[in-house]
Design a protein around this motif. Sequence first.
Motif, PDB file in Angstrom:
ATOM      1  N   VAL A  14      73.740  16.859  40.296  1.00 10.91           N
ATOM      2  CA  VAL A  14      73.797  15.586  39.572  1.00 10.91           C
ATOM      3  C   VAL A  14      72.400  15.328  39.019  1.00 10.91           C
ATOM      4  CG1 VAL A  14      75.722  14.604  40.889  1.00 10.91           C
ATOM      5  CG2 VAL A  14      73.378  14.241  41.678  1.00 10.91           C
ATOM      6  N   GLU A  15      72.326  14.469  37.993  1.00 17.40           N
ATOM      7  CA  GLU A  15      71.059  14.320  37.275  1.00 17.40           C
ATOM      8  C   GLU A  15      70.322  13.009  37.513  1.00 17.40           C
ATOM      9  OE1 GLU A  15      71.516  15.368  33.143  1.00 17.40           O
ATOM     10  OE2 GLU A  15      72.732  17.109  33.652  1.00 17.40           O
ATOM     11  N   ASN A  16      70.917  12.092  38.261  1.00 23.66           N
ATOM     12  CA  ASN A  16      70.234  10.831  38.562  1.00 23.66           C
ATOM     13  C   ASN A  16      70.912  10.159  39.746  1.00 23.66           C
ATOM     14  OD1 ASN A  16      72.354   8.932  37.530  1.00 23.66           O
ATOM     15  ND2 ASN A  16      71.880   9.966  35.594  1.00 23.66           N
ATOM     16  N   GLY A  17      70.305   9.078  40.209  1.00 20.48           N
ATOM     17  CA  GLY A  17      70.817   8.385  41.384  1.00 20.48           C
ATOM     18  C   GLY A  17      72.185   7.771  41.183  1.00 20.48           C
ATOM     19  N   GLU A  18      72.479   7.312  39.962  1.00 22.12           N
ATOM     20  CA  GLU A  18      73.801   6.750  39.696  1.00 22.12           C
ATOM     21  C   GLU A  18      74.872   7.826  39.832  1.00 22.12           C
ATOM     22  OE1 GLU A  18      73.907   4.651  35.969  1.00 22.12           O
ATOM     23  OE2 GLU A  18      72.599   3.049  36.726  1.00 22.12           O
ATOM     24  N   GLU A  19      74.615   9.007  39.247  1.00 19.82           N
ATOM     25  CA  GLU A  19      75.563  10.114  39.373  1.00 19.82           C
ATOM     26  C   GLU A  19      75.705  10.543  40.830  1.00 19.82           C
ATOM     27  OE1 GLU A  19      74.788  13.470  36.848  1.00 19.82           O
ATOM     28  OE2 GLU A  19      74.873  12.281  35.024  1.00 19.82           O
ATOM     29  N   LEU A  20      74.608  10.543  41.549  1.00 22.05           N
ATOM     30  CA  LEU A  20      74.636  10.909  42.966  1.00 22.05           C
ATOM     31  C   LEU A  20      75.594   9.999  43.732  1.00 22.05           C
ATOM     32  CD1 LEU A  20      73.628  12.329  45.554  1.00 22.05           C
ATOM     33  CD2 LEU A  20      71.640  10.815  45.494  1.00 22.05           C
ATOM     34  N   LEU A  21      75.464   8.697  43.531  1.00 23.85           N
ATOM     35  CA  LEU A  21      76.332   7.757  44.240  1.00 23.85           C
ATOM     36  C   LEU A  21      77.767   7.833  43.740  1.00 23.85           C
ATOM     37  CD1 LEU A  21      73.672   5.025  44.630  1.00 23.85           C
ATOM     38  CD2 LEU A  21      74.819   6.222  46.495  1.00 23.85           C
ATOM     39  N   ASP A  22      77.961   8.062  42.442  1.00 22.69           N
ATOM     40  CA  ASP A  22      79.327   8.279  41.930  1.00 22.69           C
ATOM     41  C   ASP A  22      79.950   9.499  42.604  1.00 22.69           C
ATOM     42  OD1 ASP A  22      79.252   6.079  40.267  1.00 22.69           O
ATOM     43  OD2 ASP A  22      78.969   7.231  38.414  1.00 22.69           O
ATOM     44  N   LYS A  42      67.600   6.033  35.586  1.00 20.28           N
ATOM     45  CA  LYS A  42      68.729   5.153  35.929  1.00 20.28           C
ATOM     46  C   LYS A  42      68.583   4.563  37.322  1.00 20.28           C
ATOM     47  CE  LYS A  42      71.970   7.116  32.671  1.00 20.28           C
ATOM     48  NZ  LYS A  42      73.289   7.635  32.436  1.00 20.28           N
ATOM     49  N   LYS A  43      68.695   5.394  38.343  1.00 21.56           N
ATOM     50  CA  LYS A  43      68.472   4.953  39.720  1.00 21.56           C
ATOM     51  C   LYS A  43      67.672   6.072  40.358  1.00 21.56           C
ATOM     52  CE  LYS A  43      71.630   2.835  41.782  1.00 21.56           C
ATOM     53  NZ  LYS A  43      72.459   1.988  42.579  1.00 21.56           N
ATOM     54  N   ASP A  44      66.463   5.757  40.802  1.00 25.34           N
ATOM     55  CA  ASP A  44      65.630   6.831  41.343  1.00 25.34           C
ATOM     56  C   ASP A  44      66.072   7.222  42.752  1.00 25.34           C
ATOM     57  OD1 ASP A  44      64.393   5.124  43.195  1.00 25.34           O
ATOM     58  OD2 ASP A  44      62.518   5.002  42.091  1.00 25.34           O
ATOM     59  N   GLY A  45      65.463   8.268  43.264  1.00 25.34           N
ATOM     60  CA  GLY A  45      65.845   8.799  44.564  1.00 25.34           C
ATOM     61  C   GLY A  45      65.637   7.834  45.709  1.00 25.34           C
ATOM     62  N   ARG A  46      64.610   6.998  45.600  1.00 26.59           N
ATOM     63  CA  ARG A  46      64.336   6.022  46.663  1.00 26.59           C
ATOM     64  C   ARG A  46      65.469   5.013  46.771  1.00 26.59           C
ATOM     65  NH1 ARG A  46      60.686   7.093  43.345  1.00 26.59           N
ATOM     66  NH2 ARG A  46      58.665   7.975  43.869  1.00 26.59           N
ATOM     67  N   LYS A  86      68.238   4.658  49.828  1.00 22.36           N
ATOM     68  CA  LYS A  86      68.459   3.393  50.528  1.00 22.36           C
ATOM     69  C   LYS A  86      69.950   3.076  50.601  1.00 22.36           C
ATOM     70  CE  LYS A  86      66.891  -1.368  50.654  1.00 22.36           C
ATOM     71  NZ  LYS A  86      66.035  -2.388  50.056  1.00 22.36           N
ATOM     72  N   GLU A  87      70.664   3.285  49.490  1.00 15.63           N
ATOM     73  CA  GLU A  87      72.110   3.016  49.472  1.00 15.63           C
ATOM     74  C   GLU A  87      72.872   3.993  50.371  1.00 15.63           C
ATOM     75  OE1 GLU A  87      74.181   2.081  45.833  1.00 15.63           O
ATOM     76  OE2 GLU A  87      72.278   1.487  44.894  1.00 15.63           O
ATOM     77  N   ILE A  88      72.493   5.259  50.325  1.00 13.83           N
ATOM     78  CA  ILE A  88      73.165   6.272  51.144  1.00 13.83           C
ATOM     79  C   ILE A  88      73.013   5.932  52.623  1.00 13.83           C
ATOM     80  CG2 ILE A  88      73.069   8.690  51.896  1.00 13.83           C
ATOM     81  CD1 ILE A  88      72.243   9.329  48.922  1.00 13.83           C
ATOM     82  N   LYS A  89      71.806   5.628  53.030  1.00 15.62           N
ATOM     83  CA  LYS A  89      71.537   5.394  54.451  1.00 15.62           C
ATOM     84  C   LYS A  89      72.037   4.038  54.939  1.00 15.62           C
ATOM     85  CE  LYS A  89      70.061   9.431  55.302  1.00 15.62           C
ATOM     86  NZ  LYS A  89      70.876  10.327  56.107  1.00 15.62           N
ATOM     87  N   SER A  90      72.412   3.142  54.011  1.00 12.75           N
ATOM     88  CA  SER A  90      72.980   1.859  54.438  1.00 12.75           C
ATOM     89  C   SER A  90      74.517   1.892  54.427  1.00 12.75           C
ATOM     90  CB  SER A  90      72.462   0.718  53.563  1.00 12.75           C
ATOM     91  OG  SER A  90      72.917   0.868  52.239  1.00 12.75           O
ATOM     92  N   ASP A  91      75.094   3.014  54.026  1.00 14.44           N
ATOM     93  CA  ASP A  91      76.550   3.169  53.991  1.00 14.44           C
ATOM     94  C   ASP A  91      77.002   3.914  55.243  1.00 14.44           C
ATOM     95  OD1 ASP A  91      79.086   4.673  53.487  1.00 14.44           O
ATOM     96  OD2 ASP A  91      78.975   3.663  51.546  1.00 14.44           O
ATOM     97  N   GLU A  92      77.877   3.298  56.040  1.00  9.11           N
ATOM     98  CA  GLU A  92      78.267   3.898  57.320  1.00  9.11           C
ATOM     99  C   GLU A  92      78.943   5.262  57.175  1.00  9.11           C
ATOM    100  OE1 GLU A  92      81.855   2.175  59.382  1.00  9.11           O
ATOM    101  OE2 GLU A  92      81.495   0.573  57.925  1.00  9.11           O
ATOM    102  N   HIS A  93      79.580   5.532  56.031  1.00 12.79           N
ATOM    103  CA  HIS A  93      80.249   6.818  55.835  1.00 12.79           C
ATOM    104  C   HIS A  93      79.309   7.895  55.305  1.00 12.79           C
ATOM    105  CE1 HIS A  93      84.051   4.950  56.730  1.00 12.79           C
ATOM    106  NE2 HIS A  93      83.807   4.017  55.818  1.00 12.79           N
ATOM    107  N   LEU A  94      78.259   7.489  54.620  1.00 14.05           N
ATOM    108  CA  LEU A  94      77.347   8.454  53.987  1.00 14.05           C
ATOM    109  C   LEU A  94      76.100   8.726  54.811  1.00 14.05           C
ATOM    110  CD1 LEU A  94      77.466   7.155  50.297  1.00 14.05           C
ATOM    111  CD2 LEU A  94      78.843   8.974  51.337  1.00 14.05           C
ATOM    112  N   ARG A  95      75.719   7.800  55.675  1.00 16.02           N
ATOM    113  CA  ARG A  95      74.426   7.908  56.368  1.00 16.02           C
ATOM    114  C   ARG A  95      74.306   9.149  57.242  1.00 16.02           C
ATOM    115  NH1 ARG A  95      75.319   2.825  60.241  1.00 16.02           N
ATOM    116  NH2 ARG A  95      75.286   1.905  58.204  1.00 16.02           N
TER     117      ARG A  95
END
Length: 149
Positions: free
Chosen positions: A39-47, A75-79, A83-92
Amino acid sequence: MQSNKRPIVILVADDDAEDRMLVKDALDESRLTNQVQFVENGEELLDYLHNRNSYADKEKYPTPGLILLDLNMPKKDGREALKEIKSDEHLRVIPVVVLTTSKAEEDILKTYDLGVSSFIAKPVTFGALVDVMKTLSKYWFEIVELPKP
């Protein structure tokens, strides 16, 4: 050593096309047979991680067992993504390894504070990148036990 040889998907989030190609070539050179998605950015990563928008097909875009994350992306940087990944109980539970050009102490401290598994400065030479990929793959896919996706 990990006895189950289930395929573990590696998800690489990096906006630089040349860096993506070098990481893919280094993984190939290290004879890693795992599926690699990009993926090419943080938005794509979370999608991708939430299987939404163009990443809705769960079979085509399975949950990764390891994320290689660049910090400086549009768009959305890695930091922010971390933060979103580690605050999500399924992704952390997914291990995230920062692989970035940044060597700033602030980035190192902040990403560990956010829950990153490892912080690696991108090597300058292709040979060094291959060595890093070999070490990463040995550690993450042969030594440690990872949670099932």
